[in-house]
Design a protein around this motif. Structure first.
Motif, PDB file in Angstrom:
ATOM      1  N   GLU A  10       0.841  -1.209   0.000  1.00  0.00           N
ATOM      2  CA  GLU A  10       0.000   0.000   0.000  1.00  0.00           C
ATOM      3  C   GLU A  10       0.872   1.253   0.000  1.00  0.00           C
ATOM      4  N   ASP A  12      -0.794   4.441  -0.510  1.00  0.00           N
ATOM      5  CA  ASP A  12      -1.695   5.553  -0.206  1.00  0.00           C
ATOM      6  C   ASP A  12      -1.522   5.941   1.263  1.00  0.00           C
ATOM      7  N   LYS A  15      -4.618   5.812   3.622  1.00  0.00           N
ATOM      8  CA  LYS A  15      -4.995   4.477   4.102  1.00  0.00           C
ATOM      9  C   LYS A  15      -4.063   4.027   5.222  1.00  0.00           C
TER      10      LYS A  15
END
Length: 106
Positions: A10, A12, A15
């Motif tokens: 991930e 992002d 997030k």
């Protein structure tokens, strides 16, 4: 409540921040519910969050579970806490509503 778990790749940041905020607020994925097995003296709980060094906390959620807890006849022996499972020892009776919530720490 459960925690949002971002994937290992991930990228992002929002997030990732959400996950950290939820952990900081006390959320955990290492919780569950168990009904003690009727007509047996033990109940095995399978949970991938359990490790041999974990501490397991039980909370009775029904009157019969509370009575069992209060009588001191429900416990989890350290030797029965394994990677992926733990065993609850309890009174052997026909009650089918001895329901507990549990939290796994560590």
């Amino acid at each position: 409540m459960t925690v949002y778990v971002p994937g290992i790749t991930e990228t992002d940041q929002k997030k990732q921040n959400l996950s950290l905020q939820q952990l900081g607020a006390g959320r955990s994925n290492a919780v569950g519910a168990v009904t003690l097995t009727a007509n047996a003296a033990t109940t095995t709980v399978t949970d991938m969050n359990c490790a041999a060094a974990s501490a397991i906390l039980l909370m009775p959620t029904t009157a019969n579970a509370s009575a069992e807890h209060g009588a001191g006849t429900v416990y989890i022996a350290t030797a029965t806490i394994l990677n992926g499972s733990f065993v609850i020892t309890h009174a052997n009776n026909a009650q089918t509503d001895r329901i507990f919530r549990y939290a796994i720490h560590g």
